[in-house]
Design a protein around this motif. Sequence first.
Motif, PDB file in Angstrom:
ATOM      1  N   LYS A  69     -21.871 -84.114 -10.446  1.00 54.87           N
ATOM      2  CA  LYS A  69     -22.326 -85.035 -11.381  1.00 54.87           C
ATOM      3  C   LYS A  69     -21.573 -84.777 -12.740  1.00 54.87           C
ATOM      4  O   LYS A  69     -21.488 -85.914 -13.696  1.00 54.87           O
ATOM      5  N   GLU A  97     -18.506 -86.719 -12.444  1.00 55.32           N
ATOM      6  CA  GLU A  97     -18.898 -88.256 -12.367  1.00 55.32           C
ATOM      7  C   GLU A  97     -19.097 -88.496 -13.946  1.00 55.32           C
ATOM      8  O   GLU A  97     -18.383 -89.873 -14.286  1.00 55.32           O
ATOM      9  N   SER A 157     -14.051 -85.874  -8.021  1.00 53.81           N
ATOM     10  CA  SER A 157     -15.246 -86.838  -7.901  1.00 53.81           C
ATOM     11  C   SER A 157     -14.455 -88.095  -7.400  1.00 53.81           C
ATOM     12  O   SER A 157     -15.257 -88.945  -6.978  1.00 53.81           O
ATOM     13  N   GLN A 184     -14.128 -90.280  -9.418  1.00 55.48           N
ATOM     14  CA  GLN A 184     -15.040 -91.323 -10.096  1.00 55.48           C
ATOM     15  C   GLN A 184     -13.964 -92.368 -10.727  1.00 55.48           C
ATOM     16  O   GLN A 184     -14.720 -93.662 -10.923  1.00 55.48           O
ATOM     17  N   ARG A 186     -13.303 -95.727  -9.426  1.00 54.12           N
ATOM     18  CA  ARG A 186     -14.626 -97.008  -9.359  1.00 54.12           C
ATOM     19  C   ARG A 186     -14.094 -97.962 -10.432  1.00 54.12           C
ATOM     20  O   ARG A 186     -14.750 -98.987 -10.253  1.00 54.12           O
TER      21      ARG A 186
END
Lengths: 343, 343
Positions: A262, A265, A300, A302, A305
Amino acid sequence: LRELRRIVSICQNGQDMTDKLQPAQPGFSIGIDLGGTNLRVAAYSNEFQQLDMLSLRTRLEAGPAAVLRDMADAARSLHAAQNGYGKFVGVGIGSPGPIELPEGKLRAPANLPGWDGLALRSELHKLLDMPIIVESDANAAAFAEWRLGAGKAYGVDSMAMFTLGTGVGGGVILQNKIWHGAMGMAAEPGHTVVYPGGPLCNCGSHGCLESYASATGVRRIAAEIGATAGGERLQGMLAKHGELHAHDVATLAREGDAASIKVFEEAGAALGLGIAQVVGSLNLSLYIIGGAMFDSLLASSQIYRMTQPENRGQFEVRMTNVFPAHLGPEAGLLGAALLPWSE
Amino acid sequence: LRELRRIVSICQNGQDMTDKLQPAQPGFSIGIDLGGTNLRVAAYSNEFQQLDMLSLRTRLEAGPAAVLRDMADAARSLHAAQNGYGKFVGVGIGSPGPIELPEGKLRAPANLPGWDGLALRSELHKLLDMPIIVESDANAAAFAEWRLGAGKAYGVDSMAMFTLGTGVGGGVILQNKIWHGAMGMAAEPGHTVVYPGGPLCNCGSHGCLESYASATGVRRIAAEIGATAGGERLQGMLAKHGELHAHDVATLAREGDAASIKVFEEAGAALGLGIAQVVGSLNLSLYIIGGAMFDSLLASSQIYRMTQPENRGQFEVRMTNVFPAHLGPEAGLLGAALLPWSE
C-alpha cells in the motif's frame, strides 16, 4: 556555400544536436556529477565510452571552495591522462538544484548546504581554464537517457524524465534539446502539487510530488501506514532498525506484506498524477522513470495503471508511454559529459 | 545564395514566424471560429485588420455536412469580396477539441455532438479548394495572444494561455510556435487533475481543473456552497432564475456576498494549481488567462495569490507572471486567421 547548405539542412531537419554529438574526429569530454555525498568525475570518448573515472567524497564540511578545488584537480588530472586521445571539448557539470542557468547559480540547494548563491560556472572557471557547462543533475540524466538510453531506443525527439531518489527531479527534452524555461529552472516535477493540503514540503508548499514518490516520501507514508492496523511488519522493521528505509519497505512489499504494498501504491499513484500533469501540458509520447527509488516502486507497478492498459510495455508514438530508464545510475555523469558536445 | 542566407539568418535568430507573419506584400487570410453555438468566418489583412466578417449560427441539428457547407460558402463569399486585395494565403480554422492534428480529426468533441471521427481538414477540403489549416480553438486563441496580444506586449517567445469558458482550454507557445505534442493534443490543462478524488468530470477523471475554473465548475461550486449556512443569497438567486448562472454568482460576489466570493476563491485556487503544474513542467515566464469566465474570476483576484506578491501587475522575465489576456473574444477568430501566415 557548402557550410550554408549544411546549416540549412540542419535547420530543416532539426538534426543539429545529433550531428554535433557524433563528431567524425576522435575527442573526449569530462563529466562531473556533483552530489551531496559523492563527487564523480569521468572522461568520456566521442563515442561516449567511459575512458577514466575518479570517484571522490564530496567534502561538504570543508566548504564550497575545497569541493571546487577537488573538482578542478580531478578534471585536470583526467585531462592530462587522456592527452593524445584527440580534441578536448570541455567540462560538463550536473549539479543538484535549484540552479539558475546558464550561470549555474545555486539557489539554496538542499543537498549542498552552504552553497546558496554560489555561481558554479564562474567559480570553477577561476580554478580551471576549460570550457564549462552547468546543468541540473536531473536535466543531465534526462539528456543522457534521451540521447543514449530510452529516448534513443524509442526514437523520439521529445520526452520527460522523472528521477526518483532522496527527492524527485526531472528533465524535459523538447525537439532534441533540454528545455530550460525562463531561468533554467525547468523542470521541477518534484515540487508540483499532486495532493493539495498534503504534507508540508521543505519547499514551503503542501502535497508536492516529492513528498510521496521519493525515498523520503516512502519513509513518511510507511510511518503513517505502519501505525495503522495491518502495519505490524512495518512497525517491527522500525523497531529493529530504529528507522524505516525505503529499500526495507520495498523488501517487505516484495515479500507480499499488504501494508508495505500500500505504501508503494500511494507513492505510485502520486507519481501517476505528476506524470499526468506533464501529459496535460505537453502531450509527449514518452515518460521515463529512473533513479534509485524506482526499483522499489516497481514492486507495486502502480505507475503503469495511469497509462492505457493495451499500451503497457509497447511504445506507440501517438500514445502516452511510461517506461523505466535504460542507463541506471551512470545517466547523470554521462549526461554531464555529453553537454560539451551539444554546445 | 541570398535565400540560403535568409534561411540561415532565420534559423539562427529563431525569427521565422515573425518574418513570415509580416509579409511585405499586401494579402489576406480567412479565419473560421467554429463553435458549438456560433460559426464566425472573417477575412483579415496581412496587417491583421479585420476586413469582413460573417457570423452564422452553427446548425448542429442539420448535421456536420450542412455546417461544413456553411463554412465553405462563407469562405468563398469572403474570398470573392476581397478579390484584388492581394495574395490570398489560405483558411485557418479554430475548432473545439479534442482534435488530432494536423489532420483535424475530431475525437468526440463535447461541443460538436455527432462530429466524432470527422476529419475536419480533408472534409472541408472536398468542398473548398483552398489551403486549410486546423487548430484547436484554444491553441488558435493562444497564438493570437502571443503574436498580437499579451505575448507581444511583454515581448516573450514562450507562454501558456488558459481560456476559461464553459470548459477550460489552453494553448502553449514555445519559442514562437504552437506546441502540439505527440498528436496535436497539447495543451489540455482543463483535464489535468488538481484535486484527486474531486467531482467526476465528463472526461472520466475526478477533480479536473475544468470542474472548478469553468462556468460549469462555478455553477457546481455555487450549488454546493449555496446549500450551506451563509448561502442564502445564492439560494435566492437559484429560486428566482431556476438555475445558477456563473455571471449571476459573479454579480453577487461583486456586491460583497461572502458565499459567492468563496465560490470564486475555490475556482481561483484550482486555477492557481493548474498554472503551477505548467510552471513545474516548463518554467515559463508568462501565463495568460482569457475567456468569458475570467472577468467573473477577477471578482476574487484569488489567482494572483499563486504568484510572488512583489510581482503583481509587473512583468519580470525571470519570474512567474500571471496576467489577463489582451485581445478579448476575438482572439480565437484572429488566431485562426493567423495560421495560414505561419505555415
